[in-house]
Each structure stands twice: as C-alpha cells, then as structure tokens.
Design an enzyme around this catalytic site. Structure first.
Site, PDB file in Angstrom:
ATOM      1  N   SER A 248      -1.643   2.531   1.208  1.00 49.26           N
ATOM      2  CA  SER A 248      -1.661   2.124  -0.193  1.00 49.26           C
ATOM      3  C   SER A 248      -3.048   1.588  -0.512  1.00 49.26           C
ATOM      4  CB  SER A 248      -0.617   1.029  -0.445  1.00 49.26           C
ATOM      5  OG  SER A 248      -1.091  -0.186   0.100  1.00 49.26           O
ATOM      6  N   LYS A 249      -3.185   1.110  -1.721  1.00 48.65           N
ATOM      7  CA  LYS A 249      -4.479   0.611  -2.189  1.00 48.65           C
ATOM      8  C   LYS A 249      -5.057  -0.486  -1.276  1.00 48.65           C
ATOM      9  CE  LYS A 249      -5.542   0.987  -7.051  1.00 48.65           C
ATOM     10  NZ  LYS A 249      -6.535   1.913  -6.723  1.00 48.65           N
ATOM     11  N   ARG A 250      -4.163  -1.247  -0.663  1.00 49.03           N
ATOM     12  CA  ARG A 250      -4.617  -2.332   0.214  1.00 49.03           C
ATOM     13  C   ARG A 250      -5.532  -1.832   1.325  1.00 49.03           C
ATOM     14  NH1 ARG A 250      -0.797  -3.838   3.361  1.00 49.03           N
ATOM     15  NH2 ARG A 250       0.624  -2.246   2.634  1.00 49.03           N
ATOM     16  N   GLU A 258     -11.057   7.727  -6.234  1.00 48.37           N
ATOM     17  CA  GLU A 258     -11.798   6.588  -5.674  1.00 48.37           C
ATOM     18  C   GLU A 258     -12.790   7.031  -4.606  1.00 48.37           C
ATOM     19  OE1 GLU A 258      -9.108   2.681  -5.546  1.00 48.37           O
ATOM     20  OE2 GLU A 258      -8.075   4.497  -4.984  1.00 48.37           O
TER      21      GLU A 258
END
Ligand code: GLU
Length: 470
Positions: A248-250, A258
């Site tokens: 995930s983004k974490r 991105e």
C-alpha cells in the site's frame, strides 16, 4: 438441441483447439478503473504482455467498468496513460465491459431458457437457513419466476481448477451455492460478465491477481453452463511491502503515476516488477525487456507473495539511468521538468543520480542562481581561512582563458591547493558553496566549466563582497 451443441458465443473468431487448428494465444489485461494503476496491476499487465509479445500472441485490454459510479473517465485515462508510459501496448481497441451489457443480459436469458439458471427471491437469510438445514451444503433454490438469477450448480462431482502457477485444486460442487449471475433488476454480476467477455474475446490465457483465485471455480461452472472452453488460468501472487503486509501507500510509491513522478524510468520499472514473483535464476537482477520477452514463462512464476522494495528499484533505476545516452537523458529530463536547455547539466549530473527527480536539486543552481542554504554557508564559509582560500581560488580562476574545461580548471585549482599547503576540500568546498550555494553539486570542475567564467567569478565576488561588509 443441447446447449453445448450449439454455437453459444457467435462472436468467437477462432476455432477451438479441438478442431485441430492452431489457436493464437490471446491474453487480456482487465483493470477495473476505480482508481490509479497500482504496481500490482502493472505487474499483471506486464506478465500478460510479456507472454503475448514473447510468444507471438495477442494482448487485449478490457476495461471492467460495470461499476459506473466508481469507474470514471479520468481513471480510465490514467490507466491508459500509465500503460503507455510503461510502454505496454495492446492490440485493437480496448473493450469497455459496460458496452457489452446487452450481450451479458442475452447470455443470462439463454441460461434461463435452457434451464441452467432460474429466478429466485432467496436472499442471504434464506441462503443461511438452507445451509443450516442441510449441514452446510451449497444453497439450492427453486424457480420462483422472479428475483435474482442463479446458476444451477450440479450436486455431484467436483470443479477442478487447473492453474499453471498453483497447480490443481478440486472444489466440491455440493458445497457451492447456486450462484447469482444477475441481480433482480436484471444487471449481470461480475462473474458472468468476465466469463462472457473472455469467451467473446477468445481469450486463451487468463493471467490475473491471486485475489481472484477463489472466483475461478464459479467461472468454470458458468463456462460449463454456457458450453464454452475454459482458458488456461494463472493467478499471480500478491505483492507485499518489506514488512510482509499487503502493498500500500505506506511502502512508498504505490502507483505507476507516482513512480513516474519520482523519476523512475519505464524500462527499469519493467525490469524490476517483472522480477517480483518471476526470475530467470537466483542472481539476475538486470534484464532487458527484450530478454524478458524471450525468457518469460508462467511456469516459473512463484506461488508465494513477492516483496516490493523501492530501494532495489532505485538501484536498478540508477543502473539504467547511467547507461542512457546524454541526449536521451536530456530529453527525459526536459519532459519531466518542462524545461529546455538541460543538456550540459544533464551530462555532469548523470553519474550522481539514481532517479530523474534527483536532477533538479543537483542542477537548479545553474538556472536559478546559488541555492539559499544558510547551514552550508556557515559550515563551509564560516571556517577559519575559507574566505582567504576562496579569494586565492578566484585569483587563479580569473587567469584561466575560455573556453573552460574541467581538466584545465582542475590543474589551476590544484596549484592553488598546493601553494596554500591545504587540503583540496579547503579550497574546493568554499568555491562550491560560493557558486552553487550548497555542498551538494556535481563535480566541482565540471560545475564551473558549465557555469562559465563570467558567472563563476560574479558569484564568487558576491560572496566575497558580502563577507567584507561590516
Ligand atoms: N477487473 C479485475 C481487477 O481489476 C480483474 C479481473 C480479471 O482479470 O479477471 O482486479
């Protein structure tokens, strides 16, 4: 006529393998445009593409946009854009699933007409009650002429999923519920749409995320009822972050967008994500797209989740970046920054970068004047003797005729260091900070050569003048 005897899906173009004709491999990438393209999705697209392009097959694109609320045109465009950036191309026009709604409804009706499906008003409560009364067997309903459409699942036998990556698993039919293929309002559910579209598009190999594995027995049951062939299935393992949790983004950059913004190169991204769950051997970390196409096979895809590690991607990216011809590097930097005239700066920063977005911090002082970094100024120019050394360097530089070359500047500043009897850094660092404003820059001689005589001397003079003010 029995269902399986008639041509069920009249749009199929190619003869089935059983007719003796060689069937062209056709794969598809089928994103749901409910958000950006994540790295996991990009890897699924890449595996499909590598297989098709490596084996003379066709790669199709199907936009699974039946969730009309969450599937926006912006998301569709973002996904296309991400695929284009990754240089993953597809054959023919993309298929939009919602445009096939009539076709789906027609097939649902056919299944009702042929007795393979029925309408039932049973909801979750009735299903739960049935299961309780029948020792947890799969729900079987009665034809009520209204309600959702359910597929009749046989009571006997097993549905066997053969997966190239995960092997064979048998699912007991008696334990499967009669599955809903269309809602009471007539709209077909995802499982029906996928099966009908795959058959209509003549897909031979379904390569998708392991999160769809549990759907596959359902898809096989629908295929059997429709009398269409079952494609080859390959469910690719999920991606995890370095901490073992689902990606995930974490974990850093989570979407293709991105990665692009952070200055990764598409060829490096292809290289790295291809290796997430697949490998030529234990050692190979750098592998070109051409080599990937030649070597990729589903059989070598691992069953266990792969770990996305941005640091590894960075390293691979740096290797690709340093191999780029300067003109190509310049073109990409100019694309990313929207600026022109970056060639000289590109040439001297190439060795220092791992990603394209590291360019601007290294090169901005060429274009915008010295960076305002008071810590660097104090630390370097505040040292005893620094300004004297800077003055001596200025004197020597003023003597160097143009055009300035790094080699000549190195020789001249080298003599200053020698004459003063100091360490190189005691001269070069004050010059660097005076000219760029910071201690982070490309090589000092290259920097000065690109900056040129007039600009270098003017910047040094400004620092000297400011330091002699009371
Ligand atoms: N639309 C599904 C997804 O984005 C993929 C379904 C499939 O490949 O069969 O996860």
């Amino acid at each position: 006529m029995a269902l399986s005897d008639r041509p069920v899906l009249d749009r199929r173009r190619l003869s089935p393998a059983s007719s003796g004709m060689l069937r062209v491999m056709r794969v598809r990438f089928a994103p749901s445009p409910t958000g950006v393209l994540h790295i996991g999705g990009a890897r699924t697209a890449l595996y499909n593409w590598l297989l098709a392009r490596g084996q003379g097959g066709e790669m199709l694109l199907r936009v699974e946009d039946t969730d009309l609320e969450r599937s926006t045109p912006e998301n569709v465009e973002q996904i296309f854009e991400a695929l284009r950036w990754l240089e993953i191309d597809w054959d023919g026009e993309p298929v939009f699933q919602h445009e096939c709604a009539d076709r789906h409804a027609e097939q649902v009706q056919r299944l009702i007409d042929s007795g393979h499906a029925y309408r039932s008003k049973a909801g979750p409560a009735e299903v739960a009650e049935f299961k309780q009364e029948h020792a947890n067997r799969g729900f079987r309903g009665a034809d009520e002429g209204e309600g959702a459409v359910r597929l009749r699942v046989p009571d006997e036998g097993h549905t066997v999923v053969r997966d190239v990556i995960r092997g064979e698993s048998a699912f007991e039919n008696a334990l499967q519920d009669d599955l809903v293929i269309a809602r009471a309002d007539g709209t077909p559910v995802y499982h029906l749409a996928v099966v009908v579209d795959d058959a209509d598009m003549d897909i031979t190999h379904v390569i998708r995320g392991a999160d769809h594995y549990s759907n596959t027995p359902k898809h096989l049951l629908i295929q059997q009822a429709l009398g269409v062939e079952t494609p080859v299935y390959a469910h690719v393992p999920l991606l995890h972050g370095a901490d073992g949790k689902k990606l995930s983004k974490r974990h850093g950059a989570a979407s293709v967008q991105e990665l692009r913004e952070r200055g990764y190169l598409p060829e490096a991204v292809r290289n790295y994500i291809a290796l997430l769950g697949w490998g030529l051997d234990e050692e190979t970390t750098l592998i070109s797209t051409e080599e990937l196409k030649a070597a990729f096979s589903l059989e070598r895809v691992s069953r266990s989740p792969a770990v996305f590690d941005e640091q590894k991607l960075r390293w691979i990216n740096g290797r690709y970046l340093r191999e780029l011809p300067v003109d190509e590097l310049t073109r990409r930097l100019e694309d990313l920054t929207g600026r022109a005239g970056l060639r000289d700066a590109a040439a001297i920063t190439q060795e220092k970068m791992s990603t394209l977005d590291e360019f601007w911090p290294l090169a901005r002082s060429f274009f915008e004047g010295p960076v305002d970094d008071s810590r660097a100024r104090e630390k370097v120019l505040g040292k005893v003797g620094s300004l004297d050394n800077l003055r001596a360097a200025r004197g020597a530089l003023a003597e160097v005729p143009e055009p300035w070359t790094p080699a000549e500047l190195e020789a001249r500043l080298g003599s200053v260091v020698e004459q003063l009897g100091v360490k190189g850094g005691q001269v070069y660092q004050p010059v660097r900070v005076a000219v760029t404003g910071t201690t982070v820059s490309p090589g000092i001689f290259e920097t000065l050569a690109v900056m040129g005589r007039a600009e270098t001397l003017a910047r040094i003079d400004r620092v000297l003048a400011a330091s002699s003010e009371p």
